[in-house]
Design a protein around this motif. Sequence first.
Motif, short mmCIF file in Angstrom:
data_model
loop_
_atom_site.label_atom_id
_atom_site.label_comp_id
_atom_site.label_asym_id
_atom_site.label_seq_id
_atom_site.Cartn_x
_atom_site.Cartn_y
_atom_site.Cartn_z
N TYR A 81 -12.24 36.64 -29.72
CA TYR A 81 -13.38 35.87 -29.23
C TYR A 81 -13.63 34.71 -30.18
O TYR A 81 -13.49 34.85 -31.41
CB TYR A 81 -14.62 36.74 -29.11
N PHE A 82 -14.03 33.57 -29.63
CA PHE A 82 -14.18 32.36 -30.42
C PHE A 82 -15.58 31.77 -30.20
O PHE A 82 -16.11 31.78 -29.09
CB PHE A 82 -13.13 31.32 -30.01
N GLU A 83 -16.15 31.27 -31.30
CA GLU A 83 -17.46 30.65 -31.24
C GLU A 83 -17.44 29.37 -32.06
O GLU A 83 -16.94 29.37 -33.20
CB GLU A 83 -18.54 31.60 -31.76
N TYR A 84 -17.94 28.32 -31.48
CA TYR A 84 -17.98 27.04 -32.20
C TYR A 84 -19.03 27.13 -33.30
O TYR A 84 -20.20 27.41 -33.05
CB TYR A 84 -18.29 25.90 -31.24
N ALA A 85 -18.61 26.88 -34.55
CA ALA A 85 -19.52 27.00 -35.70
C ALA A 85 -19.56 25.71 -36.52
O ALA A 85 -20.02 25.71 -37.66
CB ALA A 85 -19.07 28.17 -36.59
N GLY A 86 -19.09 24.62 -35.93
CA GLY A 86 -19.06 23.36 -36.67
C GLY A 86 -20.44 22.74 -36.80
O GLY A 86 -21.31 22.92 -35.95
N VAL A 87 -20.63 22.02 -37.87
CA VAL A 87 -21.90 21.34 -38.10
C VAL A 87 -21.84 19.90 -37.60
O VAL A 87 -22.87 19.23 -37.45
CB VAL A 87 -22.27 21.35 -39.60
N SER A 88 -20.64 19.42 -37.33
CA SER A 88 -20.48 18.06 -36.83
C SER A 88 -20.87 17.99 -35.35
O SER A 88 -20.68 18.95 -34.60
CB SER A 88 -19.03 17.60 -36.99
#
Length: 581
Positions: free
Chosen positions: A30-37
Motif C-alpha cells: 500500500y502506498f501513501e503520498y507523504a511529500g511536503v512539496s
Amino acid sequence: MNEYISVSQDIEAIAVNANIQVSVRYEQLYFEYAGVSLEPVPDRTPLVRFENQLELTATVLGDGFQQPNLFSGRPEQLEELGGREFELQQSATSRPLPPHRFYNYLVLEQSSGFVLFGFTSCFRFAGYFELHQGELGTDVLALIDGEDSPPQYWDSNVLESLAVIQGEQLSEVFARYVELINHHHPRRSVDGFTDMLGWSSKCVDEVPISHQALCDNLVKLKAQQAMLSWVALEHYPLTLSNLTQPELAQRISQDIEQVKQCGKQLALRLMPLAVGTDDPLIEEHPDWFIHDARGCAITLVHHSSQFNESNQFQLLDGSQLEVQAFITQRCQLLCQRWGVQLLMLDFNLWGAIKGYRHQFGVTGVSAYRLSMQAIQEGVGDKVHLMAINAPAWPSLGLVDIMRFYDSDERTFAHFETTARQAFFRYWQHQTLWLMDPDSARFMSLPNQGAPRWAYEFHRNALLTSGGILLSGDPLSDMTPFCAESLQQLIVRHRSNHNSATFASLAVNHAVLPLSENNRLHCLFHYQDQVSEYTLTSEYPCDWFDFWTGEKYNLEPTQIQIVAVNSQQDSRAIVAVTHLDE
C-alpha cells in the motif's frame, strides 16, 4: 540507504521514492503520498523496484491502458496487440509514452513458474510497470501516472495498491489476483444476467444498416434463431445529447419497436462521454467539457461513416456535479423511453483522457469513474452495462461486460489478433466481468472476406473463449457453413459459457471440461516450428473432432498426436472418457 520490503516468498521490493510511504498488509503493498512539496505529481512516478526478476528466456505479458491493447513475448522482442486508440490517452499533452509500459499487471513466465506483479486497485491513478536493466539483471519498476495532479487538492493521500503473486500454475496465480482485485472493486451486481446470446446490427463494418435490412434480419432471427435472445442495435451515432433530436429518436424508436415485436431483449450502443462538435449542448454549456492548457476544449476525431458529418467530438468533464446530473438524467430518459436492457458504452477511453477539468485534483481516472457511477445511477440495477474501447482497470466494478475487440474485419490477421487478445484475458471472464471476445462472423461480404480456414480459426477461437456470443453475419443470407458454425457455438454456450484455460503464455493449447466425462482441447498454431501437438488424458479415452464428429483413434488411448500445418492452423478436439466402463 534503500529500504527492502518483503512482499512474496523470495521477492523483496525496494522503496525508491522519498515522497511515498510504503506498507505491507494482507499480501499487498500500500502506498501513501507523504511529500511536503506541492508540486504536481508527474505521469511517471516510481513506487518500488523489484531487482533482478527476469531470466534470459522469460516471456512477459501486460496490458495497455485501454482494452484491447496488450504487450506479450520476450522482453527484447515484444509484440503489441491492438494500439489503434492507445495514443488518444496522450492527446491532451502530446507527450509520447516511453516504450512498453505494462499497465495494470505484468506476468512473467520462467523456468521456476509464474510471477505476477499487479495493481489491485484503480480509483484515481493508472498503475503500470517498466523493465530496466539493473546491476545484476532486469529489474521491474512499479509506477503510477500522477497526471500532473496537484496533491494539495486531493481528498486523500492514499494511492493504489499492488500485489506480487507467485505460483507454478498460471490459473492459480490469476485466481489469487482476482480475489485481491474484487476486495477493492466488488463486481457490479445486476439481476438475472449470466450470459448473452444474440445478433448485432453492425453486420457490415462501418456501414449503417437500413431499417428494411434490419426488419429482414429480425424476421430470420425470429423464425430460425430462437435461442438468440438478444438484439444489439450498434449502428447509431447516439450520444446522451443527440438522443432527443427528433429525426434520430424517431429512427431508433422504429427499429426498437421491431425488436420488441420480435420478442428479443434490447441492447443499444451509446457514446455516453462524447458530444459531436455540431451539437447545441456545446454552445449551451461550453464549460462542461475537458480542455487543454490554453483553455480550448479538446476535440478528437474518429474516422467512421457511422458518426455525424464532422466526425469530431468534445469530451464531457465527469468531475463536475452538473455534468454528472446530466449523465444520470439522460440515462434515465433513455431507459424509460426505449426499455433498454443493456447499454453498450463505446469510446469510454475518452472520459479518462488527460486534460484540464473543472475540479482541481480530479484525475482522468477518477473523473471517468465518476461519470460511470452517474451512468449506473441513471440506469439502476436492472440494466446491464458493456464497456467498449474502455480503460480497463478504471472500469473495475462498474461494468458487467468488457468487449475485447474494436472492429469487425473479416481477415485472418484480425481473427488471430482478437483471438490472442481474448486468450490472454481468459481469466477475467466471470471473475471481473463477462467477456465479449469477438462477434461471430463466418461468411464473406462483397466488401470484405477471408478464406475458409480463417473462418475455421475464428470459430475455434470463439469456442475457446466462451463469454457472450453475438452473431455478426446477415441472418437473411447465411451460408450453410455459417449457420452450422453458429448453431454449434450456441449449443456450447448454452451448456457451458466458461472460458477454456491456458497453461502457458504461448496460448496455443486451451482445455475446458464440458462435463464429467468430456474435455475440450483447443489448439492454435501461430507459425511455430512444431508440426504436431501431443494431447494426454488421465484415463484412456476416445478423441473426436468437435465440429465434424470424426473419430481420431481406433481404441481408447491416453495419448493423441495431432498434426498441424506449417503456418496458421487450429483444432478443436473432444476427449471422451468412459469412466463407467
